[in-house]
Design a protein around this motif. Sequence first.
Motif, short mmCIF file in Angstrom:
data_model
loop_
_atom_site.label_atom_id
_atom_site.label_comp_id
_atom_site.label_asym_id
_atom_site.label_seq_id
_atom_site.Cartn_x
_atom_site.Cartn_y
_atom_site.Cartn_z
N UNK A 1 0.83 -1.22 0.00
CA UNK A 1 0.00 0.00 0.00
C UNK A 1 0.86 1.27 0.00
N UNK A 2 1.98 1.25 0.63
CA UNK A 2 2.80 2.48 0.73
C UNK A 2 3.88 2.56 -0.33
N UNK A 3 4.28 1.39 -0.85
CA UNK A 3 5.40 1.39 -1.82
C UNK A 3 6.77 1.52 -1.15
N UNK A 4 6.76 1.48 0.16
CA UNK A 4 8.05 1.57 0.87
C UNK A 4 8.63 0.17 1.05
N UNK A 5 9.81 -0.02 0.58
CA UNK A 5 10.40 -1.36 0.78
C UNK A 5 10.65 -1.63 2.27
N UNK A 6 10.69 -2.86 2.61
CA UNK A 6 10.97 -3.21 4.01
C UNK A 6 12.18 -4.15 4.07
N UNK A 7 13.05 -3.84 5.01
CA UNK A 7 14.23 -4.71 5.18
C UNK A 7 14.15 -5.34 6.57
N UNK A 8 14.08 -6.62 6.56
CA UNK A 8 14.05 -7.35 7.86
C UNK A 8 15.46 -7.85 8.20
N UNK A 9 15.85 -7.68 9.43
CA UNK A 9 17.20 -8.10 9.85
C UNK A 9 17.11 -9.14 10.95
N UNK A 10 17.57 -10.31 10.61
CA UNK A 10 17.56 -11.42 11.57
C UNK A 10 16.19 -11.57 12.21
N UNK A 11 15.20 -11.41 11.38
CA UNK A 11 13.83 -11.50 11.89
C UNK A 11 13.48 -12.97 12.09
N UNK A 12 12.96 -13.29 13.26
CA UNK A 12 12.64 -14.70 13.50
C UNK A 12 11.35 -15.09 12.76
N UNK A 13 11.34 -16.33 12.29
CA UNK A 13 10.15 -16.86 11.62
C UNK A 13 9.95 -18.29 12.10
N UNK A 14 8.72 -18.55 12.48
CA UNK A 14 8.37 -19.90 12.95
C UNK A 14 7.63 -20.59 11.84
N UNK A 15 8.18 -21.63 11.23
CA UNK A 15 7.53 -22.34 10.13
C UNK A 15 7.01 -23.67 10.61
N UNK A 16 5.81 -23.98 10.18
CA UNK A 16 5.23 -25.25 10.59
C UNK A 16 5.85 -26.35 9.74
N UNK A 17 6.36 -27.38 10.38
CA UNK A 17 6.97 -28.46 9.60
C UNK A 17 6.24 -29.77 9.80
N UNK A 18 5.40 -29.86 10.84
CA UNK A 18 4.61 -31.08 11.06
C UNK A 18 3.31 -30.61 11.64
N UNK A 19 2.58 -31.53 12.16
CA UNK A 19 1.27 -31.17 12.69
C UNK A 19 1.42 -30.12 13.80
N UNK A 20 2.31 -30.44 14.73
CA UNK A 20 2.51 -29.50 15.85
C UNK A 20 3.96 -29.00 15.92
N UNK A 21 4.73 -29.35 14.89
CA UNK A 21 6.16 -29.00 14.94
C UNK A 21 6.42 -27.71 14.20
N UNK A 22 7.27 -26.90 14.83
CA UNK A 22 7.66 -25.64 14.19
C UNK A 22 9.17 -25.58 14.09
N UNK A 23 9.59 -24.92 13.02
CA UNK A 23 11.03 -24.73 12.86
C UNK A 23 11.31 -23.24 13.01
N UNK A 24 12.31 -22.94 13.87
CA UNK A 24 12.67 -21.53 14.06
C UNK A 24 13.74 -21.13 13.07
N UNK A 25 13.48 -20.07 12.38
CA UNK A 25 14.50 -19.56 11.45
C UNK A 25 14.69 -18.07 11.72
#
Length: 885
Positions: free
Chosen positions: A211-235
């Motif tokens: 909406x703004x057209x402003x790029x965003x830079x994330x630095x070492x931003x944590x992300x939790x990805x689902x890898x199984x039914x209840x399993x998450x992988x932290x990245x």
Amino acid sequence: MLESDTSKLSKKELNIIQNYTEGLFKTVREPLLVLDRHRNVVGLNSNLKKKFKINGEFEERVSVFEFNNGQLDTPEFRDVLNYLQTERNTVTERDIQVVLPQKRKRGFTVNASVLPLPDENSIILLSFKKLKNIGDLSRQEKVYNRLVENILSNAPAAICILRGQEHTFEVANEHYIELIGHRDIIGKTVKEAIPEAESQGFIELLDHVYSTGEPYIGNETPLKLKVGKDDFKNSHLNFVYQPTRNKKGKIDGIFVHVVDVSEQVVARKNVEDSEARLRSVINTVPAIIWITDTDGQSVFLNKNWYSYTGQNNEDAKGMGWLDATHPDDRKKAEFAFLDAHNQKKSYSISFRLRNKQGEYRWVLDKASPKFDDDGNYEGMIGTVIDVHEERLKENLVREKDHRLQGIVKEATVATAIYTGREMNIELANDAMIKLWGKDDSVIGTPLHKALPELDGQPFLGLLRNVLETGEIYWGKEDKVDLMIDGEMQTGYYNFTYKPLRDKNGDIYGILNMAIDVTESVTSKMLLKESEFHFRQMADLMPGMVSKTDAKGDDIYFNKNWLDFTGKGSKYLQEVGWESFIHPDEKETFLKAWEDCLNTGCNLEMQLRLKNKEGKYIWHLTRCEAVKEDDGSVKMWIAANTEIDKIKEEEKRKEEFLKMVSHELKTPVTSIKGYVQLLLTLLKKQKEAAEASKLPLQPSLERINHQVTRLTRLISEILDLSRIRENQLELKSEEFNLNELLAETIQDINYTNTQHKIALESEVQCQIIADRDRIGQVVINFVMNAIKYSPGSQEINVKISREDKDKVRVSVKDFGIGIGQENHKKIFKRFYRVGVKSEETYSGFGIGLYLANEIIERHNGEIQLNSELGKGSEFSFILNATQITS
Ligand code: ADP
């Protein structure tokens, strides 16, 4: 890939499908492909043939993935078919690549759906719309596409492009697919594909960028990805959301570029954790610890630095730590650090550091270079320890050591220092090296290697003992065998093994000082030997020998001295031999002896020494100085030779001479007197004729008697010298002894009228002998009997049988007799009993001596039986050839 026969449809089924598809082909102009539910090709229209560049008939009922050389066997196409099977039944606008002949690829947009047929049959209908050819694109689009393609395939990052407000995945590279766990995302919205992203704020972010057209830079931003039914992988992700715009400049999508930095973040976190731990450890260590960076700037100093120096962070930064060093040491400390830093090597240095109180104290700064796993230099890490007290002590020790080394080097005494258990020759001065017969190369080597000849000798053991016990060893005239000039040589040394201690008092080495005493030992040995010989000789000598030191103190007495005095050597040394000197000679001797000691001149004198019976015996004493090479007196040797007998003999000789002159004078004077008288008378006779009345007869008889005496005396003196010269000759004839005795007595009776000499012949006998000499013996016996019995006239001469063939002649008087003590002595030359008797009884003391000699030479024997005051009986016994009674 060939499908199995079981997967193929029955003929009937196929017919139904083919009829169905033909209807489709007639109505739809787009390129169409029809598959059965087993994904085998059951039909295609001519347009597809054209687009897919199929020449001739197509292979019927072949698996779609093998169709026309497998041109549809691509992951995207497989994705399309798989998607259809998840009961969605429709796929719209999917882009796929189709491989055309010559490996050219062409993009198509696929729309597909599953069409159910009666009898549970179904077909898959696929329509292909050709994507715009690259050549049809504008130049800008071409560049963009190439760029995108390039970026997508080659970028190490995960990349995708989201389209539209809903953020639908338009394209994503393999890294991206992998990053999100191989999900099927193309054509789906982010919300659909990654539902867990919403709660983590990513959709919001995308909406904001869109909406703004402003790029965003994330630095070492944590992300939790689902890898199984209840399993998450932290990245942890570094990412960019970059809006994309259409030709009109309106935002139409977002370019996403993601780098997974999870590993780095975790590793850094670990490092940070361990660094934090290290820091707390470092701060508790009692030493100062510092760290510098690759530029040599201080980046870390532990708490101890600040509390020790009183500096703060700012003060110590960079090279600020140098401000705390002593001005005199600053340059040295700086150089040592920079040198080690530049060369990336360890160093250790002592310098003075100012403490909080402003006092400079010695510290030890030790550091090593730091390298990372790849071997890149990271800076230095070091410690600083306060060594002030130790350093002061060390200075003392070092000073001592320095002095010691100086002393060793300068010493004329052979000196060496050994260190460690191996007894390394740390130091050996020239004198020691010369003593060993080695050269400089021995320095630094273990003693047993430098002097292998010591093996089997006690010295290495002694050294080890000193090292272990710390007790000094003093070697006195110890024998050492050394290999000098290739020859084993024996020497004698006075030496010490002294332990050397470090500042803690621990023994670290041994100081060995040695003096070569070989010469003195050998000369001592020689001296001992000659001393032994001297003693042996001195004991063998008939005289008394003593040794006195240079001052005149007695140090040795030979055996004769001990025998003579009956005292022990110790006693003699105490009292001195001069205490045995007769008082009459003592003073003279002591005076002379003192002169000797003062002048070193020799002494010779006669003196009397008291023997063990208390009797003084004459000795000839000689004291002679034994001198050193320089003429100084080393000792005195005194020899005392007994001259008592000589003295006595001399005395007798003197008496004899006195007597000779007296005895010769009397007859000669007498003869002279008578002769003069007769001469005078004869003179007168001429004048008066009364000559016949002159007493010529008795005068001449007197002369005759005196001349006989004179003759006998002279012949005796002659015999004496003959005996001395061993020239007494004996005649040998057989004669009658009785006759000889009778004749002799008769002769004596002529001149001797006062004594009555009786001859008793118990036997008659013949002997073989020198008649005159035997007569001489008888005369001597009888004349002595007359002479020594002034108060009695009776003299008995007797001849008797002694043995079967032996005869005894004895002459007995009743005169003065002879004491027992003189019975033997009177047969000695010049021996006469009683000093005063010479006045009373004239004589020389040679008669009995001669008589004894004569009888012994006839193999006979003289016997004496006498008692003082009662008379004497002298007899001789001779072999007889014939004895008759
Ligand atoms: P002399 O010339 O002195 O008699 P002799 O050799 O004949 O020498 O005797 C040695 C000594 O022996 C004498 O001096 C004397 O003292 C002692 N002597 C010899 N015969 C007798 C004797 N019959 N009675 C006592 N003394 C004697």
